[in-house]
Scaffold this active site. Structure first.
Site, mmCIF file in Angstrom:
data_model
loop_
_atom_site.group_PDB
_atom_site.id
_atom_site.type_symbol
_atom_site.label_atom_id
_atom_site.label_comp_id
_atom_site.label_asym_id
_atom_site.label_seq_id
_atom_site.Cartn_x
_atom_site.Cartn_y
_atom_site.Cartn_z
ATOM 1 N N LYS A 95 62.387 114.738 57.791
ATOM 2 C CA LYS A 95 62.793 116.108 58.128
ATOM 3 C C LYS A 95 63.917 116.088 59.158
ATOM 4 C CE LYS A 95 62.805 120.593 58.370
ATOM 5 N NZ LYS A 95 61.656 121.442 58.701
ATOM 6 N N THR A 127 57.152 121.221 61.812
ATOM 7 C CA THR A 127 58.253 120.301 62.124
ATOM 8 C C THR A 127 58.038 119.860 63.560
ATOM 9 O OG1 THR A 127 59.801 121.308 60.578
ATOM 10 C CG2 THR A 127 60.744 120.043 62.383
ATOM 11 N N LYS A 154 65.399 123.682 68.407
ATOM 12 C CA LYS A 154 64.137 122.985 68.677
ATOM 13 C C LYS A 154 64.069 121.720 67.834
ATOM 14 C CE LYS A 154 60.437 123.527 66.452
ATOM 15 N NZ LYS A 154 59.657 122.829 65.390
#
Length: 289
Positions: free
Chosen positions: A173, A98, A241
């Site tokens: 995502k 990611t 994050k």
């Protein structure tokens, strides 16, 4: 059977590489920054390990990466002894990290210069999804490259979709994480409210989960949340994050994300409570402190 390299054996990558070897039947060579973990993987699954990303990727048809962030990704692909140094023309680099859409586009261009393909392919489904081989994979890249890569990705996935050109998988995502943030906060508030109202949370969820309020989070996290247990999956440090990547992209495209920004602050509060490694459902702990 294809010759496959897998770079990055964290809680996601370790079982994903295993599925490529066992379920996919591929010839898999792994690399991990901590060599002991690569050796443990090779012993468990019967594959091979390599001392550098470049050596793992040499002669591979497909090279997978699953690391921490943009900088980690660059450090195993685009530097000396990185995977792109030895990838053969026609090979495909598939990134499950990611990361940002920006680094995905960088890797697409770098791979193209080497005569290779690239797919950004972040995943959703958490550690359990990786272990059970039922991840959702959101892909960005050229359609012809995707069609070659999909049968290999299928070894650890239940859903694989091409969302658009390079970077589109990462952008998808980001949407996934935006939606999860709001859903978990809503679920936390609902359980908190129900407890204060003296209701049986199990009975409440049994009913409302079958209606418009139902969600994966409700079905899979309400029991552990109600019990005050928060060690079941994706950690808050990782979520923050990911949300940082979301906010950087939003600044570029002008998207307004007021609820996501607020939930990110709430996650910061949980970190301040010592919950850095608690899973994302621990938003309830903040309400009950």
């Amino acid at each position: 059977m294809a010759k496959v390299a897998f770079i990055g054996l964290g809680v996601m990558g370790f079982p994903m590489a295993g599925h490529l070897k066992v379920k996919g039947g591929h010839d898999v060579t792994v690399y991990n920054r901590t060599a002991g973990k690569a050796a443990a993987w090779a012993e468990k699954f019967g594959g091979k390990s390599a001392p550098t990303p470049a050596q793992a990727a040499k002669d591979a048809d497909f090279v997978f990466t699953c690391v921490g962030n943009d900088d980690d990704l660059r450090s195993v692909t685009m530097v000396e002894n990185g995977a792109l140094e030895t990838m053969k023309p026609g090979a495909i680099l598939i990134d499950n990290t990611t990361a940002s859409a920006e680094v995905a586009r960088e890797l697409y261009a770098a791979a193209k210069d080497k005569g290779c393909g690239f797919i950004d392919a972040p995943v959703s489904g958490g550690q359990a999804g990786a272990e059970n081989g039922v991840l959702t994979v959101m892909c960005g890249g050229d359609e012809a490259t995707f069609e070659k890569a999909k049968p290999v990705i299928d070894a650890y996935a239940r859903m694989v979709g091409l969302m658009g050109p390079a970077g589109a998988g990462q952008l998808t995502k980001m949407i996934n994480q935006i939606c999860i943030a709001g859903l978990v906060q809503g679920l936390a508030e609902g359980i908190h409210f129900g407890k204060r109202a003296g209701l049986d949370i199990e009975k409440v969820v049994e009913v409302i989960s079958k209606g418009a309020a139902g969600s994966w989070q409700m079905e899979n996290r309400h029991k552990t949340m109600n019990a005050g247990k928060y060690d079941f999956g994706f950690a808050i440090d990782w979520m923050r994050k990911d949300l940082g990547i979301v906010f950087n992209e939003a600044r570029r495209n002008g998207a307004k994300l007021p609820v996501t920004a607020l939930v990110d602050q709430f996650y910061g509060d949980v970190q301040a409570m010592g919950g850095n490694r608690w899973d994302t459902s621990s938003l309830l702990a903040r309400l009950e402190k």
